[in-house]
Design a protein around this motif. Sequence first.
Motif, PDB file in Angstrom:
ATOM      1  N   ALA A   2       0.833  -1.208   0.000  1.00 29.72           N
ATOM      2  CA  ALA A   2       0.000   0.000   0.000  1.00 29.72           C
ATOM      3  C   ALA A   2       0.865   1.254   0.000  1.00 29.72           C
ATOM      4  CB  ALA A   2      -0.921  -0.008   1.216  1.00 29.72           C
ATOM      5  N   LYS A   3       1.890   1.254   0.848  1.00 36.43           N
ATOM      6  CA  LYS A   3       2.784   2.414   0.923  1.00 36.43           C
ATOM      7  C   LYS A   3       3.620   2.546  -0.346  1.00 36.43           C
ATOM      8  CE  LYS A   3       6.425   4.480   3.783  1.00 36.43           C
ATOM      9  NZ  LYS A   3       7.248   4.329   5.023  1.00 36.43           N
ATOM     10  N   ARG A   4       4.119   1.421  -0.852  1.00 37.94           N
ATOM     11  CA  ARG A   4       5.005   1.454  -2.014  1.00 37.94           C
ATOM     12  C   ARG A   4       4.294   1.992  -3.260  1.00 37.94           C
ATOM     13  NH1 ARG A   4       9.784  -0.797  -3.629  1.00 37.94           N
ATOM     14  NH2 ARG A   4      10.022  -1.263  -5.837  1.00 37.94           N
ATOM     15  N   TYR A   5       3.045   1.600  -3.442  1.00 38.40           N
ATOM     16  CA  TYR A   5       2.343   1.950  -4.681  1.00 38.40           C
ATOM     17  C   TYR A   5       1.249   3.002  -4.488  1.00 38.40           C
ATOM     18  CZ  TYR A   5       4.654  -2.312  -6.276  1.00 38.40           C
ATOM     19  OH  TYR A   5       5.581  -3.275  -6.580  1.00 38.40           O
ATOM     20  N   GLY A   6       1.000   3.404  -3.258  1.00 34.91           N
ATOM     21  CA  GLY A   6      -0.053   4.382  -3.011  1.00 34.91           C
ATOM     22  C   GLY A   6      -1.433   3.843  -3.311  1.00 34.91           C
ATOM     23  N   LEU A  14       6.019  -2.808 -11.907  1.00 35.34           N
ATOM     24  CA  LEU A  14       5.827  -1.363 -12.063  1.00 35.34           C
ATOM     25  C   LEU A  14       4.324  -1.114 -12.058  1.00 35.34           C
ATOM     26  CD1 LEU A  14       8.542  -1.216 -14.738  1.00 35.34           C
ATOM     27  CD2 LEU A  14       8.535   0.421 -12.865  1.00 35.34           C
ATOM     28  N   VAL A  15       3.806  -0.695 -10.906  1.00 39.07           N
ATOM     29  CA  VAL A  15       2.366  -0.604 -10.686  1.00 39.07           C
ATOM     30  C   VAL A  15       1.906   0.851 -10.745  1.00 39.07           C
ATOM     31  CG1 VAL A  15       0.483  -1.146  -9.097  1.00 39.07           C
ATOM     32  CG2 VAL A  15       2.451  -2.687  -9.282  1.00 39.07           C
ATOM     33  N   HIS A  16       0.756   1.068 -11.400  1.00 37.10           N
ATOM     34  CA  HIS A  16       0.191   2.415 -11.518  1.00 37.10           C
ATOM     35  C   HIS A  16      -1.281   2.395 -11.119  1.00 37.10           C
ATOM     36  CE1 HIS A  16       3.747   3.732 -13.818  1.00 37.10           C
ATOM     37  NE2 HIS A  16       3.639   2.572 -14.436  1.00 37.10           N
ATOM     38  N   LYS A  17      -1.688   3.388 -10.361  1.00 36.21           N
ATOM     39  CA  LYS A  17      -3.098   3.551 -10.009  1.00 36.21           C
ATOM     40  C   LYS A  17      -3.853   4.126 -11.204  1.00 36.21           C
ATOM     41  CE  LYS A  17      -6.031   5.753  -6.483  1.00 36.21           C
ATOM     42  NZ  LYS A  17      -6.008   6.581  -5.244  1.00 36.21           N
TER      43      LYS A  17
END
Length: 360
Positions: A89-93, A149-152
Amino acid sequence: MSTLPRTMQAVVCHGPEDYRLEEVPTPQAGPEEVVVKIASSGVCASDLKCYLGAPLFWGDEHRTAYVETPVIPGHEFVGEVVELGEGAAKRYGLEIGDMAIAEQILPCWQCRYCLNGHYWMCQQARVFGFKHVAQGSMAEYMKFPVGSLVHKVPKAIPAAKAALIEPLSCSIHAVQRGDIEFGDVVVIAGTGTLGLGMIAAARLKNPGMLIAIDLVDYRLNIAKQLGADLVINVQHEDPIQRVLDLTDGYGCDVFIEATGHPKAVEQGLHIIRRLGTFVEFSVMREPVTVDWTIIGDTKELNIHGAHLGPYVYPIAIDYIHRGIIDVAPMVSHQFPLAEFQSAIDTVRAAKESIKVLITP
């Protein structure tokens, strides 16, 4: 303890033309990992080539390998976050319920390319849907492993549009590789999902003339909607002569190949002017042979490859969200997961299909 179902439905590749809908274990999120419930998954042209047994093993210089089996295919996707491992959660927001996407490559972060920031050229080349460590999206759930590589993704973007973030990122990167200048004559060969994305992205560069080439009129009509100034159906006229006539015999400044057909490469070498820029994007099913004298001694061309969509996902997400690039016309078919074979067959038939989606 995971609250997700113990098993899920997934398409599993066992070999060429041997894809099966199976009950498999649902992935669980470990530290810094994310599990999403897939909302939509695209069927790429490279997925079709893989299905037919073409050697698509990224990183294999001799293109002799196929794919690691059994594996869940699919590298175009968007999903709802349903499980977050410790630190994710912290790493990817991210929060549970957010929509998210991971870039199509899972870098090793240890090779020369990754350490130099060129992660999309990772020596390990682990693209989702082709490797055991990077299981794909043709399933009810999918895990983004450590290193992804994760994006919201804004919830306002419908899933059918968000599933095109990956191909649009590739399209934008290919256009960037073209180094388009004001006033350039730009030719884009191929108006499938990737080519249409390139048309839309190249339009934002304000070229002097933007030309689309294809065999199918309905795709060319969409190319017009997305910004092409001129379309050429190669079944009805000679694209080489037409472009030469439009440019006083010089040829185009930039040529981007997105057909996946060897003939287009040869045509492009004759369409492009001396000192022009040729961008090769396609994944060819077989080796392509051309006259390299044209490239060197005759025209001194700038030959640029284009691979994946590095550093472009935030741009693609933003452009889709704000409507700067409309990807809706590219979506032609949607199938439920149980009808995955119909989705693959539709792409294979290539009759009035552009982007085919699978929606679990």
